[in-house]
Write a protein that holds these residues in place. Structure first.
Motif, PDB file in Angstrom:
ATOM      1  N   GLU A 183      28.387 -20.517  -6.594  1.00  0.00           N
ATOM      2  CA  GLU A 183      28.131 -19.568  -7.645  1.00  0.00           C
ATOM      3  C   GLU A 183      27.327 -18.373  -7.089  1.00  0.00           C
ATOM      4  OE1 GLU A 183      28.229 -17.880 -10.429  1.00  0.00           O
ATOM      5  OE2 GLU A 183      29.696 -18.912 -11.939  1.00  0.00           O
ATOM      6  N   TRP A 184      26.924 -17.331  -8.095  1.00  0.00           N
ATOM      7  CA  TRP A 184      26.355 -16.156  -7.619  1.00  0.00           C
ATOM      8  C   TRP A 184      24.841 -16.721  -6.962  1.00  0.00           C
ATOM      9  CZ3 TRP A 184      21.891 -14.505  -9.776  1.00  0.00           C
ATOM     10  CH2 TRP A 184      21.511 -14.890 -10.977  1.00  0.00           C
ATOM     11  N   ASN A 204      31.213 -13.276 -10.044  1.00  0.00           N
ATOM     12  CA  ASN A 204      30.030 -13.979  -9.508  1.00  0.00           C
ATOM     13  C   ASN A 204      30.442 -15.015  -8.581  1.00  0.00           C
ATOM     14  OD1 ASN A 204      28.261 -12.831 -11.215  1.00  0.00           O
ATOM     15  ND2 ASN A 204      28.141 -14.353 -12.805  1.00  0.00           N
ATOM     16  N   THR A 205      31.674 -15.336  -8.589  1.00  0.00           N
ATOM     17  CA  THR A 205      31.782 -16.461  -7.426  1.00  0.00           C
ATOM     18  C   THR A 205      32.121 -15.805  -6.195  1.00  0.00           C
ATOM     19  OG1 THR A 205      34.191 -16.399  -8.296  1.00  0.00           O
ATOM     20  CG2 THR A 205      32.761 -18.226  -9.009  1.00  0.00           C
ATOM     21  N   MET A 206      32.378 -14.460  -6.338  1.00  0.00           N
ATOM     22  CA  MET A 206      32.519 -13.646  -5.009  1.00  0.00           C
ATOM     23  C   MET A 206      31.338 -13.497  -4.215  1.00  0.00           C
ATOM     24  SD  MET A 206      35.469 -11.928  -4.424  1.00  0.00           S
ATOM     25  CE  MET A 206      36.901 -11.998  -5.025  1.00  0.00           C
ATOM     26  N   CYS A 207      30.082 -13.956  -4.781  1.00  0.00           N
ATOM     27  CA  CYS A 207      29.049 -13.628  -4.039  1.00  0.00           C
ATOM     28  C   CYS A 207      28.517 -14.315  -2.761  1.00  0.00           C
ATOM     29  CB  CYS A 207      27.810 -13.865  -4.881  1.00  0.00           C
ATOM     30  SG  CYS A 207      26.166 -13.452  -4.521  1.00  0.00           S
ATOM     31  N   SER A 258      32.393 -17.119 -14.678  1.00  0.00           N
ATOM     32  CA  SER A 258      32.966 -18.428 -14.968  1.00  0.00           C
ATOM     33  C   SER A 258      33.038 -18.780 -16.706  1.00  0.00           C
ATOM     34  CB  SER A 258      32.165 -19.570 -14.315  1.00  0.00           C
ATOM     35  OG  SER A 258      32.484 -19.147 -12.854  1.00  0.00           O
ATOM     36  N   GLY A 259      34.181 -18.929 -17.189  1.00  0.00           N
ATOM     37  CA  GLY A 259      33.795 -19.167 -18.553  1.00  0.00           C
ATOM     38  C   GLY A 259      34.129 -17.930 -19.512  1.00  0.00           C
ATOM     39  N   HIS A 260      34.086 -16.954 -18.958  1.00  0.00           N
ATOM     40  CA  HIS A 260      34.144 -15.591 -19.954  1.00  0.00           C
ATOM     41  C   HIS A 260      34.687 -14.364 -19.188  1.00  0.00           C
ATOM     42  CE1 HIS A 260      31.118 -17.300 -22.718  1.00  0.00           C
ATOM     43  NE2 HIS A 260      30.417 -17.828 -21.759  1.00  0.00           N
TER      44      HIS A 260
END
Length: 357
Positions: free
Chosen positions: A46-47, A90-93, A138-140
């Motif tokens: 995650e980020w 965020n998962t790009m981070c 994630s989730g939104h």
């Protein structure tokens, strides 16, 4: 020029080692996790983990310590074997660090992932009006929303891939996102950034001048300018925004060197991750000539404040948990405080920069 490191570089190096040790081994349990993917343990993608990985990579690049590089390679190998989460802002981070490792190791599996994720971010990631990167997490879906976090979490990576692949449209996309986010998030009264803007209703939510969100710009812009050669007028505008921000930060800095989680609200708690990121960005900007020398004392004061919040085990204290878009200012005041990977990593970046001063 007097060093900002109060007790010498040897002690600073010892603190760095303790901070890294704790970064690698943080586990959940301090607070109830509210994010679909846990954001405390370094064994998730995650980020917060992405920010931590990048700080470790920069330390490796400075020291050439092969065990740090191997830790990073092993981390990505484990996550890839487990299966990656779906692509969002965020998962790009973590991909920013992977892009450097792909180049350095020559591993095609790493580079293939970087190409795939960069193309998704540039061409497929949901957009707001005017083509802004919608802050999907994630989730939104956060439809129609621009957040200041996006620049650090996704745009740095897209810009880096533009340079690596000599893909001008990625570089152009990065420039556009920086300019568009400044257009909609800048508080013209203060030069600070609002946490977010929504095109659905056209407002800034709680009008929060949130510290960590602002610090993503302060820390991110100095790294962005190292990643990409920008047209001079663009660079001038981005640095003008930085100096506006820094001027207000100097005014709002607490007497102990910290900044409050709501920058303009002294009743909100002081927050360490933002203070570390401000210290890093300001000190590096002064060293690079992006900010006048007068700002060095602001950064040095913040540096000392953050060091005072690193305990004997290397845990960075006083860090707020992950913070979604607050609909009220009280929501920011109520965010719980616990050790977090980005607290460790922003302190690490600050400590490393401190060695240069």
């Amino acid at each position: 020029m007097t060093s900002i490191i109060k007790h010498g570089k040897k002690e600073a190096q010892e603190i760095i080692e303790r901070v890294i040790g704790q970064l690698k081994h943080l586990q959940g349990g301090a607070v109830e996790e509210k994010c679909p993917i846990g954001i405390i343990s370094m064994e998730n993608w995650e980020w917060p983990q992405g920010v931590g990985l990048f700080s470790l990579y920069l330390y490796y690049r400075k020291t050439q310590r092969t065990e740090i590089k191997q830790y990073l390679i092993d981390w990505f190998d484990r996550r890839i074997a487990e299966g990656l989460p779906y692509k969002n802002v965020n998962t790009m981070c973590p991909m920013l660090t992977l892009s450097f490792l792909a180049e350095e190791t020559g591993r095609e599996d790493f580079m293939s992932l970087c190409r795939e994720w960069a193309e998704y971010a540039a061409a497929e990631m949901p957009r707001t009006e005017e083509g802004g990167i919608q802050h999907v997490v994630s989730g939104h879906l956060n439809e129609g929303e621009l957040w200041d976090d996006t620049l650090y979490m996704t745009v740095l990576f897209v810009s880096r891939m533009g340079l690596l692949l000599q893909e001008q449209r990625y570089i152009d996309e990065g420039i556009y996102q920086f300019l568009l986010h400044l257009k909609y998030l800048t508080d013209r009264r203060t030069g600070l950034l609002f946490h977010g803007w929504t095109f659905n209703g056209r407002h800034h939510f709680a009008e929060a001048l949130w510290a960590r969100g602002n610090s993503w710009y302060t820390a991110g812009i100095v790294d962005y300018l190292e990643l990409v050669q920008l047209p001079k007028p663009v660079e001038r505008l981005l640095l003008s925004a930085l100096e506006q921000q820094a001027a207000k930060l100097a005014e709002l800095q607490a007497s102990d060197g910290m900044w409050h989680t709501l920058l303009d609200d002294p009743s909100s708690y002081t927050e360490t991750s933002a203070t570390a990121a401000f210290a890093y960005g300001i000190l590096k900007a002064v060293r690079k000539g992006f900010l006048p020398e007068a700002y060095r004392n602001i950064g040095a004061k913040a540096y000392a404040a953050v060091v005072s919040r690193i305990d004997s085990e290397g845990v960075v204290q006083g860090v707020s948990y992950g913070t979604g878009m607050g609909r009220t200012l009280q929501a920011y005041r109520d965010i719980p405080v616990c050790p977090m990977p980005y607290g460790q990593s922003m302190a690490l970046l600050m400590l490393i920069e401190g060695l240069e001063h």
